[in-house]
Write an enzyme that holds these catalytic residues in place. Structure first.
Site, short mmCIF file in Angstrom:
data_model
loop_
_atom_site.label_atom_id
_atom_site.label_comp_id
_atom_site.label_asym_id
_atom_site.label_seq_id
_atom_site.Cartn_x
_atom_site.Cartn_y
_atom_site.Cartn_z
N ASP A 99 0.85 -1.19 0.00
CA ASP A 99 0.00 0.00 0.00
C ASP A 99 0.89 1.24 0.00
O ASP A 99 1.16 1.85 1.03
CB ASP A 99 -0.92 0.00 1.21
CG ASP A 99 -2.08 0.97 1.05
OD1 ASP A 99 -2.10 1.71 0.04
OD2 ASP A 99 -2.96 0.99 1.92
N ALA A 100 1.38 1.58 -1.20
CA ALA A 100 2.33 2.68 -1.36
C ALA A 100 1.71 3.90 -2.04
O ALA A 100 2.23 5.00 -1.93
CB ALA A 100 3.54 2.21 -2.18
N LYS A 101 0.60 3.70 -2.78
CA LYS A 101 -0.13 4.77 -3.47
C LYS A 101 0.82 5.65 -4.28
O LYS A 101 0.76 6.88 -4.23
CB LYS A 101 -0.92 5.61 -2.47
CG LYS A 101 -2.00 4.82 -1.72
CD LYS A 101 -2.81 5.71 -0.80
CE LYS A 101 -3.91 4.91 -0.12
NZ LYS A 101 -3.40 3.98 0.91
N ARG A 102 1.67 5.03 -5.07
CA ARG A 102 2.63 5.77 -5.88
C ARG A 102 1.97 6.31 -7.14
O ARG A 102 1.08 5.69 -7.72
CB ARG A 102 3.82 4.87 -6.26
CG ARG A 102 4.64 4.38 -5.07
CD ARG A 102 5.23 5.55 -4.29
NE ARG A 102 6.23 5.10 -3.33
CZ ARG A 102 6.13 5.24 -2.02
NH1 ARG A 102 5.05 5.79 -1.50
NH2 ARG A 102 7.09 4.82 -1.22
#
Length: 275
Positions: free
Chosen positions: A96-99
């Site tokens: 869950d990095a939302k890059r």
């Protein structure tokens, strides 16, 4: 769809271990509750317990990158070990990095989370399409090549996101609907590489009738969503609806047995409620 594709891998995992996605979110109050220090060492100990409890028991596990990143290189070392331990035990890891970025920067993010040989390589990663869906292209290409997945933010569970996501584009649909439509077009290759993040805490207002890929649905448990809500908000027969819970399970810690029991309880409730 080939056996190498993300869609095939995900369906195989869901058939074997259910559709629940459990988060590993070592935020400071939980560290306190577990009697662990607010340090990289505390985060590492927290994650080790979670890996032992969840690995091989649930289909997907979602480490929240920010809580590891906050402790710098030592935090990242703990994250690398967490990802590796989960994957070696057979659970799919959603980082869950939302890059989200453009050009070579997005390509570098893709290499970090999706490339073979990267110490952070995961089975899927969350991404933000709000620099334009096309900006995700380097990650889409690499994920397709490696049989991994992306979860693009569409209609998130936070109230602040609504004004932007419900806004109408020049072409007519809402911003969130335009992301759904772009994902539908991309997934016509049959690999289901693009999944969506659609919150389970309220009606999403999206037309998902043509989208057959995976939907990560955060909000189950501590954020207020129930299994009944999932059945109401989404089509209960949707094959790849992946409810996500974190705090509702993590509050059962710090013992491995209690954590595992909590995860399996929620997993079974989801499977029964969405059958």
């Amino acid at each position: 769809m080939t056996e190498h594709s993300w869609g095939h891998r995900l369906r195989t995992a869901v058939r074997s271990r259910g559709r629940l996605c459990v988060g590993i979110d070592p935020h400071p109050p939980l560290l306190d509750a577990w009697g662990l220090p607010r340090t990289a060492q505390g985060v590492a100990a927290f994650a080790d317990i979670c890996v032992e409890a969840f690995a091989g028991e649930v289909a997907l596990v979602k480490p929240q990158v920010a809580f590891f990143e906050a402790y710098g290189s030592a935090g990242y070392a703990a994250l690398e070990r967490t990802v590796r331990g989960l994957r070696e035990a057979g659970s799919l890891v959603v980082a869950d990095a939302k890059r989200g970025d453009i050009g070579s920067t997005m390509s570098a993010y893709a290499q970090a989370w999706l490339a073979e040989g990267s110490p952070l390589v995961s089975d899927a990663v969350t991404v933000s399409p709000y620099l334009g869906f096309g900006s995700l292209e380097p990650a889409v290409t690499l994920a397709t090549e490696t049989g991994r997945g992306l979860f693009a933010l569409a209609r998130t569970s936070n109230p602040e996101g609504g004004d932007l996501q419900r806004s109408v584009t020049a072409e007519g649909p809402s911003v969130a609907q335009s992301i759904v439509d772009a994902a539908v077009a991309q997934n016509r290759d049959g690999n289901d590489t693009i999944g969506l993040v659609v919150g389970a805490t309220r009606g999403h207002g999206l037309d998902l009738s043509e989208f057959a890929g995976p939907i990560l649905a955060p909000g189950l448990g501590a954020q207020g969503a129930t299994v009944r809500d999932l059945a109401d908000i989404f089509d209960g027969s949707r094959e790849l609806l992946l409810p996500n819970t974190s705090r509702d399970v993590l509050k059962a810690g710090p013992t491995v047995s209690a954590l595992r029991a909590a995860a399996l309880r929620v997993r079974d409730e989801v499977e029964t409620g969405l059958a």
